[in-house]
Design a protein around this motif. Structure first.
Motif, PDB file in Angstrom:
ATOM      1  N   THR A  14      46.471  58.707  43.620  1.00 12.22           N
ATOM      2  CA  THR A  14      45.709  57.783  44.463  1.00 12.22           C
ATOM      3  C   THR A  14      45.464  56.470  43.732  1.00 12.22           C
ATOM      4  O   THR A  14      45.644  55.379  44.302  1.00 12.22           O
ATOM      5  CB  THR A  14      44.368  58.407  44.870  1.00 12.22           C
ATOM      6  N   MET A  15      45.052  56.547  42.473  1.00 18.00           N
ATOM      7  CA  MET A  15      44.795  55.341  41.693  1.00 18.00           C
ATOM      8  C   MET A  15      46.069  54.520  41.520  1.00 18.00           C
ATOM      9  O   MET A  15      46.039  53.286  41.601  1.00 18.00           O
ATOM     10  CB  MET A  15      44.197  55.707  40.333  1.00 18.00           C
ATOM     11  N   PHE A  16      47.188  55.198  41.301  1.00 24.71           N
ATOM     12  CA  PHE A  16      48.465  54.507  41.158  1.00 24.71           C
ATOM     13  C   PHE A  16      48.835  53.773  42.445  1.00 24.71           C
ATOM     14  O   PHE A  16      49.270  52.613  42.412  1.00 24.71           O
ATOM     15  CB  PHE A  16      49.571  55.507  40.790  1.00 24.71           C
ATOM     16  N   PHE A  21      49.304  48.813  45.625  1.00 18.77           N
ATOM     17  CA  PHE A  21      48.883  48.111  46.834  1.00 18.77           C
ATOM     18  C   PHE A  21      48.249  46.762  46.502  1.00 18.77           C
ATOM     19  O   PHE A  21      48.578  45.735  47.099  1.00 18.77           O
ATOM     20  CB  PHE A  21      47.898  48.988  47.606  1.00 18.77           C
ATOM     21  N   VAL A  22      47.351  46.763  45.514  1.00 17.90           N
ATOM     22  CA  VAL A  22      46.653  45.532  45.147  1.00 17.90           C
ATOM     23  C   VAL A  22      47.609  44.522  44.517  1.00 17.90           C
ATOM     24  O   VAL A  22      47.599  43.337  44.868  1.00 17.90           O
ATOM     25  CB  VAL A  22      45.480  45.833  44.196  1.00 17.90           C
ATOM     26  N   PHE A  23      48.449  44.984  43.597  1.00 16.28           N
ATOM     27  CA  PHE A  23      49.360  44.059  42.934  1.00 16.28           C
ATOM     28  C   PHE A  23      50.396  43.489  43.903  1.00 16.28           C
ATOM     29  O   PHE A  23      50.839  42.354  43.749  1.00 16.28           O
ATOM     30  CB  PHE A  23      50.059  44.751  41.753  1.00 16.28           C
ATOM     31  N   GLY A  35      51.043  35.964  52.591  1.00 21.34           N
ATOM     32  CA  GLY A  35      51.891  37.025  53.117  1.00 21.34           C
ATOM     33  C   GLY A  35      51.069  38.116  53.785  1.00 21.34           C
ATOM     34  O   GLY A  35      49.835  38.073  53.798  1.00 21.34           O
ATOM     35  N   LYS A  36      51.757  39.107  54.320  1.00 20.13           N
ATOM     36  CA  LYS A  36      51.075  40.175  55.050  1.00 20.13           C
ATOM     37  C   LYS A  36      50.133  40.966  54.148  1.00 20.13           C
ATOM     38  O   LYS A  36      49.004  41.281  54.539  1.00 20.13           O
ATOM     39  CB  LYS A  36      52.103  41.104  55.692  1.00 20.13           C
ATOM     40  N   ILE A  72      35.717  51.770  48.846  1.00 23.08           N
ATOM     41  CA  ILE A  72      36.293  51.911  50.180  1.00 23.08           C
ATOM     42  C   ILE A  72      37.810  52.125  50.115  1.00 23.08           C
ATOM     43  O   ILE A  72      38.369  52.896  50.905  1.00 23.08           O
ATOM     44  CB  ILE A  72      35.943  50.685  51.061  1.00 23.08           C
ATOM     45  N   THR A  73      38.480  51.464  49.164  1.00 18.50           N
ATOM     46  CA  THR A  73      39.928  51.660  49.043  1.00 18.50           C
ATOM     47  C   THR A  73      40.246  53.034  48.463  1.00 18.50           C
ATOM     48  O   THR A  73      41.176  53.703  48.926  1.00 18.50           O
ATOM     49  CB  THR A  73      40.557  50.566  48.162  1.00 18.50           C
TER      50      THR A  73
END
Length: 237
Positions: A14-16, A21-23, A35-36, A72-73
């Motif tokens: 999950t952390m990975f 996702f963030v990067f 971007g999207k 939340i993420t």
């Protein structure tokens, strides 16, 4: 002390996924036409920022904004992880891989939600209640504990029960919803007629509902955390 290896590995996954996702959202960060992925990240930040601002004001809420965004993420990604259609190929058993008992850890479906383990949800709840007390003392000093004996000293029992019930309800609400969802997915896969339709119609319906429930639970957990902290730092009477 017992270490739940499967839960630990699902938490690391999950952390990975969150890091990726963030990067991917900030890789081509721009103030022009985003971007999207950047749009999605900005929407999440704005959503949490507005939530904090509505409850306690941006000035008081700024120190916990990072925590709430992470919360939340993490809860959302954790809830979604167990819904990804996945089937174990029993590779560890096939190749007789017994290192660190990986054949037992990954027996059955490969992926599961970390939040389907009460240990994870209780840890998040205890972290939240610790922040509530810590920030309450930071903003009000030892006077923060004065509300336990208001309006009368006999009410301290009720206030203590209320304080103890908050992490319990936070943990069990999230755990119960996600764990029940994974159990029902297993039940649907065992329904009669599965060999004809492959369980696709009920599975699609339940997966869609589970995605909705997972999103709602991440929202509820974050909102309640914000509300509890807001009550602790508020100076209103």
């Amino acid at each position: 002390m017992t270490f739940h290896a499967r839960t630990l590995m699902m938490t690391w996954i999950t952390m990975f996924l969150i890091i990726v996702f963030v990067f991917s959202g900030v890789r081509n960060l721009t103030s022009g036409k985003p971007g999207k992925m950047q749009n999605v990240l900005e929407w999440i930040v704005d959503f949490v920022s507005n939530l904090v601002g509505d409850n306690m004001g941006h000035e008081k809420g700024r120190p916990i904004l990072g925590y709430l965004l992470t919360l939340i993420t993490f809860v959302f990604f954790s809830n979604m992880l167990g819904l990804i259609p996945n089937f174990s190929l029993n590779l560890f058993e096939h190749f007789h891989i017994e290192f660190a008992q990986l054949n037992k850890i990954f027996e059955g479906p490969v992926l599961s939600s970390p939040t389907a383990d009460i240990n994870v949800t209780m840890a998040l709840a205890l972290l939240t209640i610790s922040m509530v007390i810590g920030l309450g003392v930071k903003h009000k000093g030892l006077h923060y504990f004065h509300h336990f004996i208001e309006p009368f000293k006999v009410f301290s029992i009720i206030h203590i029960i209320d304080m103890l019930s908050k992490p319990m309800t936070l943990a069990f609400r999230l755990f119960g919803n996600i764990f029940a969802g994974e159990i029902l997915i297993k039940v649907i896969l065992m329904l009669p007629g599965k060999s004809v339709l492959g369980g696709i119609p009920p599975m699609v319906v339940w997966l869609a509902f589970s995605i909705f429930i997972g999103a709602i639970q991440s929202y509820v957990f974050t909102v309640l955390t914000t509300a509890y902290i807001s009550q602790a730092v508020s100076t209103d009477h």
